[in-house]
Design an enzyme around this catalytic site. Structure first.
Site, short mmCIF file in Angstrom:
data_model
loop_
_atom_site.label_atom_id
_atom_site.label_comp_id
_atom_site.label_asym_id
_atom_site.label_seq_id
_atom_site.Cartn_x
_atom_site.Cartn_y
_atom_site.Cartn_z
CG ASP A 254 -1.90 5.49 4.18
OD1 ASP A 254 -2.45 4.43 3.86
OD2 ASP A 254 -0.84 5.59 4.84
CE LYS B 164 -1.68 0.67 3.87
NZ LYS B 164 -1.41 1.72 4.93
CB THR B 165 3.43 2.25 2.21
OG1 THR B 165 2.89 2.14 3.09
CG2 THR B 165 4.47 3.75 2.56
NE ARG C 264 -0.05 -5.28 11.21
CZ ARG C 264 -0.33 -4.73 10.00
NH1 ARG C 264 0.58 -3.73 9.64
NH2 ARG C 264 -1.20 -5.10 9.12
CD GLN D 268 -4.52 -3.65 7.33
OE1 GLN D 268 -3.84 -3.36 8.22
NE2 GLN D 268 -4.50 -3.92 6.13
#
Length: 625
Positions: A218, A34-35, A590, A249
DNA sequence: CTTAGGAAACTTTTT
DNA sequence: GTTTCCTAAG
């Protein structure tokens, strides 16, 4: 150059980066890059489409995410875009520029109140209304929710709510007045007043709309109503909108997040949709657990479910272990970390907890095992009493309208000015607390102490912003602050004096850089828990909420027990339970290579032993172990 | 009116 | 384990 920017992107990511001409929402599963898409999109817009970097606005959820994005863009472009910030810090920029157009008492040097500051103000108001101060938290929630829904009259909005919420309408009004008089805004106000400014003032709206050619957002699933309004106001007629998010999320609905904003974004802006489903973070086994959890999510977005996949061939390691009590659980974690530390740096390891009190058991064991650790959530440096005292002094010196700072310091160290005296001072308040202290009716002894206080504060008023370090040093000796610490805290006063000297180091650096004190306060207030994650080589202990957007090669998830995870408070409420499940999903995803889950049959709670049951989640995923 | 000391009550998650 | 609440003494 084009090849360089699009190089290393998969077809889905590439399509998202290259898409232009209409708003786009990208549904991006955990670890799907995503980033990367966001940063490469900005780079693409600048290099390929010739947009000027300062005309791009990117909004993130935390400052950490903003900084990370900025770092990556600088690496690709060697140019620093100006407008990469959080919702809150963006609004601060708007307000610092235009707040005087709001037609209120605020001026550009307004201060930002954190939760403690605003509760302090609220408690005073409740006392004045003869309401139990225990309700301060409830009142704050009602006021906060009201501001997040953005109505032109907060008073009318709260009055119309069902009882008991409606009973706080007058309190909300008094709170609003009190903050305005103090030239102070709380976190919700920052966004609320920015939206008010843009929606009521067409010229200012046009000015801000005209500044940006492209807006990127974002973590869209965690935006709330008022943030959506802000985006709408900034976008105007622009079609150049880009948002990424993941329904699964969304972990902040308790704070007003509206995952349905994703659907609203698609509907109201006519956005196209794309998906990123390939995961680049975790091993196959970890993703297997994550997918099992997601498949059990019962919600109306189940059609948005993302089945993550990877071609990562690594075996990795996942393990679950049950323990008799929390002490043996912590011991097990410590021994695992010791073994891992032979080939893994401590900083590659994180322990993600559901509640902050769980860190205590871990801490004491880690100290015994000599494992370096840092706690990200919990009492941070700037939340310590001695640091807050002294920063409040500096704040008050800089802004004698600051009511929260005044209340904190007026009787520290003890000057014999108690409740009654403070209420006398409050009665003579016009627009400056120093004047109020001067005018108030006080006993001879209190008058003597109060005059000394006024004299001290005045003596630093001209130097505090430019010379915070000199001011702090002078102040500490003038008010005898170290003696106060020795008297109040006895055995741990040494640690606290040490903290003060650490603060003085920070301020000394600030002074040498020539950065004003007011800017320093702002940076710290708007920093998130994540921003405080140091780069030092230590095991990180943090809450699952604070772990959002981050990743580690090794992740421990302890205390997977009923009443903790899912938390006891969520059990009565179906949607809260769903959020717990999403939080569990966030926790699992994570981990890159190793994931260790554990539970204990008993654990100390409130200083007493309680018996615990294994979490329902363990049953659902046990076939993976 | 303030302060000290002990008892009671309490802990989801945070920009 | 820690913060806040309450009461009695200065």
């Amino acid at each position: 150059m084009k090849d360089k920017i699009l190089e290393g992107l998969n077809p889905q990511q590439k399509a998202a980066v290259e898409h232009l001409g209409s708003p786009l929402f990208v549904s991006a599963g955990a670890g799907s890059g995503k980033t990367k898409v966001l940063t490469h999109k900005i780079a693409y817009l600048v290099k390929e489409k010739g947009l000027r970097p300062h005309r791009i606005l990117a909004i993130t959820f935390t400052k950490k995410a903003a900084n990370e994005m900025l770092d990556r863009i600088v690496r690709i472009l060697a140019i620093k875009p100006m407008w990469i910030s959080t919702f809150h810090s963006f609004c601060v920029k708007v307000l610092r520029e235009d707040v005087h157009k709001l037609g209120k008492l605020f001026n550009r040097s307004f201060v930002i109140y954190d939760t403690t500051d605003s509760l302090r103000v609220l408690k005073d108001i409740l006392k004045r209304f003869n309401i139990d101060t225990k309700e301060s938290g409830d009142a704050r929630d009602v006021i906060s929710k009201a501001k997040q829904s953005y109505r032109s009259s907060i008073f009318d909005y709260i009055s119309a709510l069902p009882y008991p919420a409606s009973s706080y309408a007058d309190v909300a009004e008094a709170y609003r007045e009190a903050l305005e008089r103090s030239n102070a805004m709380d976190y919700d106000d920052l966004i609320y007043f920015a939206v008010e400014l843009l929606s009521t003032n067409p010229e200012i709206r046009a000015k801000w709309q005209g500044r940006f050619d492209h807006i990127l957002i974002d973590e869209f699933q965690d935006t709330n109503d008022i943030q959506f309004s802000l985006i709408k106001l900034l976008a105007g007629q622009s079609r150049n909108l880009f948002a990424v998010g993941d329904f699964f999320q969304c972990i902040y609905t308790w704070r007003g997040s509206r995952p349905s904003n994703i659907e609203r974004f698609i509907r109201e802006f006519g956005a196209r949709e794309m998906k990123l489903e390939k995961n680049y973070r975790s091993t196959q086994r970890i993703l297997g657990v994550a997918n099992t959890i997601v498949s059990k999510v019962e919600c109306r977005w189940s059609d948005k479910a993302i089945e993550l996949y990877t071609d990562n061939e690594e075996e990795g390691d996942i393990e679950y272990k049950s323990h008799d009590d929390a002490v043996s659980e912590s011991g097990w974690i410590a021994r695992k970390i010791q073994r891992l530390s032979q080939h893994t740096p401590y900083s590659d390891i994180a322990i993600l907890i559901r509640m902050t009190f769980l860190s205590r058991a871990l801490e004491s064991v880690f100290m015994r095992y000599n494992i370096p650790y840092s706690i990200v959530s919990g009492v941070s440096f700037y939340d310590r009493a001695e640091i807050k005292d002294l920063l409040s002094y500096l704040r008050f010196i800089a802004n004698p309208r600051d009511a929260a700072a005044f209340e904190r310091i007026i009787n520290i160290p003890g000057r014999g000015i108690g409740k009654k005296a403070i209420s006398n001072i409050r009665e003579s308040y016009k627009d400056d607390w120093l004047q109020a202290i001067g005018d108030a009716k006080l006993t001879a002894k209190q008058r003597h102490a109060a005059d000394a206080f006024i004299k001290t504060v005045r003596s630093y008023q001209d130097s505090v912003d430019a010379e915070p370090y000199m001011t702090l040093m002078g102040l500490v000796s003038d008010i005898g602050y170290f003696d106060h610490l020795k008297k109040e805290y006895k055995e741990d006063s040494e640690d606290r004096i040490e903290n003060v000297s650490e603060l003085s180091n920070v301020l000394q650096e600030l002074e040498e850089e020539g950065k004003p004190f007011s800017e320093f306060m702002e940076d710290n207030l708007l920093a998130s828990e994540q921003d405080k994650i140091g780069k030092e080589n230590s095991v990180k202990i943090l809450t699952l909420h604070a772990a959002k957007g981050l990743e580690w090669p090794v992740v421990f998830l302890p205390a997977i027990e009923e009443d903790i995870f899912p938390s006891a408070r969520s059990l009565t409420n179906e949607s809260a339970l769903e959020e717990e499940r999403r939080l569990f999903y966030v926790g699992i995803t994570r981990a890159k290579q190793r994931l260790y889950l554990s539970s204990a049959d008993s654990r100390m709670k409130f200083g007493q032993t309680s018996f615990m049951m294994k979490s329902r989640y363990l049953r659902e995923i046990k076939h993976h172990f």
